[in-house]
Design an enzyme around this catalytic site. Structure first.
Site, PDB file in Angstrom:
ATOM      1  N   ARG A  67      52.113  67.532  33.059  1.00 29.42           N
ATOM      2  CA  ARG A  67      52.561  66.393  34.054  1.00 29.42           C
ATOM      3  C   ARG A  67      53.430  66.754  34.974  1.00 29.42           C
ATOM      4  O   ARG A  67      53.408  66.221  36.164  1.00 29.42           O
ATOM      5  CB  ARG A  67      53.413  65.267  33.189  1.00 29.42           C
ATOM      6  CG  ARG A  67      52.277  64.031  32.435  1.00 29.42           C
ATOM      7  CD  ARG A  67      53.382  62.774  31.812  1.00 29.42           C
ATOM      8  NE  ARG A  67      52.522  62.157  31.258  1.00 29.42           N
ATOM      9  CZ  ARG A  67      52.993  60.965  31.248  1.00 29.42           C
ATOM     10  NH1 ARG A  67      54.083  60.483  31.512  1.00 29.42           N
ATOM     11  NH2 ARG A  67      52.183  59.976  30.281  1.00 29.42           N
ATOM     12  N   LYS A 140      49.902  64.578  55.821  1.00 29.57           N
ATOM     13  CA  LYS A 140      50.964  64.272  56.967  1.00 29.57           C
ATOM     14  C   LYS A 140      51.080  65.512  57.852  1.00 29.57           C
ATOM     15  O   LYS A 140      51.215  65.546  58.929  1.00 29.57           O
ATOM     16  CB  LYS A 140      52.333  64.004  56.353  1.00 29.57           C
ATOM     17  CG  LYS A 140      53.525  63.983  57.285  1.00 29.57           C
ATOM     18  CD  LYS A 140      54.625  63.346  56.506  1.00 29.57           C
ATOM     19  CE  LYS A 140      55.902  63.243  57.449  1.00 29.57           C
ATOM     20  NZ  LYS A 140      57.023  62.692  57.022  1.00 29.57           N
ATOM     21  N   HIS A 279      17.999  33.453  55.333  1.00 33.16           N
ATOM     22  CA  HIS A 279      19.287  32.776  55.818  1.00 33.16           C
ATOM     23  C   HIS A 279      20.169  32.364  54.614  1.00 33.16           C
ATOM     24  O   HIS A 279      21.166  31.539  55.041  1.00 33.16           O
ATOM     25  CB  HIS A 279      19.231  31.776  56.862  1.00 33.16           C
ATOM     26  CG  HIS A 279      18.185  32.300  58.221  1.00 33.16           C
ATOM     27  ND1 HIS A 279      18.908  33.355  59.078  1.00 33.16           N
ATOM     28  CD2 HIS A 279      17.158  31.945  58.585  1.00 33.16           C
ATOM     29  CE1 HIS A 279      17.974  33.567  59.926  1.00 33.16           C
ATOM     30  NE2 HIS A 279      17.055  32.659  59.851  1.00 33.16           N
ATOM     31  N   GLU A 331      10.596  40.870  54.108  1.00 47.33           N
ATOM     32  CA  GLU A 331      11.828  41.914  54.456  1.00 47.33           C
ATOM     33  C   GLU A 331      11.748  42.771  53.456  1.00 47.33           C
ATOM     34  O   GLU A 331      12.097  43.877  53.428  1.00 47.33           O
ATOM     35  CB  GLU A 331      12.590  41.149  55.074  1.00 47.33           C
ATOM     36  CG  GLU A 331      12.813  40.464  56.677  1.00 47.33           C
ATOM     37  CD  GLU A 331      12.840  41.317  57.537  1.00 47.33           C
ATOM     38  OE1 GLU A 331      12.980  42.758  57.321  1.00 47.33           O
ATOM     39  OE2 GLU A 331      12.546  40.999  58.728  1.00 47.33           O
TER      40      GLU A 331
END
Length: 527
Positions: A67, A140, A279, A331
């Site tokens: 850790r 940064k 649609h 489509e």
């Protein structure tokens, strides 16, 4: 900020080791010192490349099961120091801090651990701390440091090393922006997981993150820009589907295909079901003895609107069905699977998109739906509501027949996927008229009836397809006029939520017209 920054020291610490050795080889070839940790260091060493353990660099051992290993001034000082700042340089010299010019990191697999159902303890253990800290530090200070969080970017840096021995400012800015997007998404996933563990669906701060799948050519209209993003939700559909062929999906294709597949996923895969969408509204939905039969019935409902539509199936697209579908300009076709023969038939239509999802979406699976509004967004859970025969309350003198009950349940499930106000006529497992999105329910009833009449004319039938049908309404009839319009069209039974202050008037009108009517107690507004 300097444009070209030469790379002399790099830190590589990745959980996903894709491309790691190739990057390390390029760094070594360029004379770069490599720092690394754990499994990354072992992989580099096993490849016969020189590598220095971070613990040796910091003079401080890893501890607490790893850790604590990179949270050290020797690391973050080397990442954050401004190389052209005299004070920073003096601090580096005083404390023996060496500059780190490139960092390649991908974080502990927290999202993957959650997705595979990891325990609470496993999920917590896979929350990366040192990784995001280094990513943010390097990003940064992108004026001097190159931050890599995506293996896909390694090739660009390898080429830059060969050409210039370092990276240019424009590339470092792009990598920094990507790095902050990654840590933001990572923290968002952790935040949402914690909220879920606490049973808090709507925490005080709610964040969303997505990974871009594609830039769309444009949005709903050519003057609008758009892109498609994928979330971590593993729900079969457009985000997980594999496109086998056809042009790139447009914004409207994606929206309509999602609506189509969500609709057919409502129905048991053992009952062949097909939906045709235009649609974002269904123009035909049907069940049949086969997918071909279901498609033919769905097409019959509104063959005019089906032109240029989306076809969704709840089973494997077979050759017989494919031969029928390609007869009409379509489509997109989306299905859980496709046979080789069917794929070959569709392949003859080069622009027709064919998507395979690998399964149906679970209509009972909860998730949050988001809608943007000016200055914010609305969030609600997905409409997972369903009704069964046992939920129905017969409110008229005449009880519905067994076939009417079957058709009413089918119609109500379809109405759930039609824009409000929604009216759906169904006969023998097929929609025969759909009225969507009108400002009052009576007009939706009339439009659906008109569609049923036109469909009968196109099919060469004398009577409207609505004759002998049932009709579903997504919300209650506030007045009897909508119900009477359905009766005039030929409907014999009504399914609706009920709950209007004028329910008694509507029930009376149904009785006078000889209709059977049931209340569901559940509405399905879809705006």
């Amino acid at each position: 900020m300097t444009d070209l920054v030469r790379i002399e020291r790099a830190l590589l610490s990745v959980s996903d080791k894709t491309g790691l050795i190739e990057l390390a080889q390029a760094l070594v070839a360029a004379g770069v010192e490599i720092l690394s940790t754990g499994g990354s260091a072992k992989a580099i060493r096993d490849a016969g490349l020189p590598v220095k353990e971070v613990a040796d660099h910091t003079g401080f051992p890893e501890m607490m099961d790893g850790r604590v290993k990179t949270l050290h001034p020797m690391i973050h000082g080397g990442l954050l120091a401004l190389r052209d700042n005299a004070t920073h340089k003096a601090a580096m010299d005083e404390h023996g801090i060496g500059a780190i010019d490139l960092v390649a990191i991908n974080l502990y697999p927290f999202e993957a651990t959650v997705a595979k159902g990891g325990s609470y303890e496993d999920c917590v253990e896979n929350i990366d701390i040192g990784g995001p800290a280094m990513v943010r530090s390097a990003a940064k200070n992108h004026g001097f440091v190159t931050i890599l969080t995506d293996p896909a970017d390694y090739a660009e840096v390898i080429e830059a090393l060969k050409a210039d021995g370092g990276t240019r400012l424009d590339a470092r800015k792009r990598f920094a922006a990507k790095a902050y997007s990654r840590t933001a998404a990572y923290d968002s996933a952790i935040s949402r997981w914690f909220a879920g563990e606490l049973g808090n669906a709507y925490p005080d701060r709610l964040t969303f993150a997505g990974e871009k799948v594609q830039d769309c050519r444009y949005g709903e209209n050519p003057h609008q820009s758009a892109a498609f993003y994928r979330t971590n939700e593993q729900r079969p559909g457009i985000a997980t589907a594999k496109q086998l062929q056809g042009k790139e999906l447009s914004y409207n294709n994606l929206n309509d295909t999602d609506a189509a597949f969500e609709l057919v996923s409502e129905f048991d895969a053992r009952v062949p079901t097909v939906a045709i969408i235009k649609h974002a509204n269904p123009c035909g939905v049907a069940t049949g003895t086969s997918l071909k039969a279901a498609y033919e019935k769905a097409l019959k409902c509104d063959p005019v609107s089906a032109f240029g539509g989306i076809v969704a199936l709840n089973g494997t697209l077979d050759a017989e069905t494919a031969e029928e579908v390609v007869k009409v300009f379509t489509e997109v076709i989306i299905a859980p699977a496709v046979t080789d023969e069917a794929a070959a038939i569709v392949a003859a239509k080069k622009n027709l998109r064919l998507l395979v999802t690998g399964g149906l979406a679970d209509p009972a699976q909860g998730a949050q739906m988001v809608k943007s509004v000016a200055g914010g967004f609305l969030v609600q859970n997905r409409d997972t509501g369903r009704v069964t025969v046992d939920d129905l309350k017969v409110v008229t003198e005449r009880k519905p027949s067994e076939q009417e009950l079957k058709d009413m349940l089918f119609a109500f499930q379809v109405a759930k996927h039609v824009k409000s106000n929604a009216i759906v006529y169904v006969r023998d497992g097929m929609t025969v008229g759909i009225g969507a999105g009108q400002m009052n329910r009576r007009d939706s009833s009339r439009i659906a009836a008109i569609r049923a009449g036109e469909a009968a004319e196109l099919a060469g039938e004398a009577d409207s397809l609505a004759k002998g049908s049932v009709v579903a309404s997504d919300a209650f009839f506030p007045f009897a006029d909508g119900l009477l319009a359905a009766a005039e069209a030929g409907a014999t039974a009504i399914i609706q939520p009920g709950g209007s202050i004028r329910d008694d008037d509507v029930i009376k009108a149904a009785n006078e017209a000889g209709l059977a009517m049931v209340f569901t107690g559940m509405r399905h507004f879809r705006h």
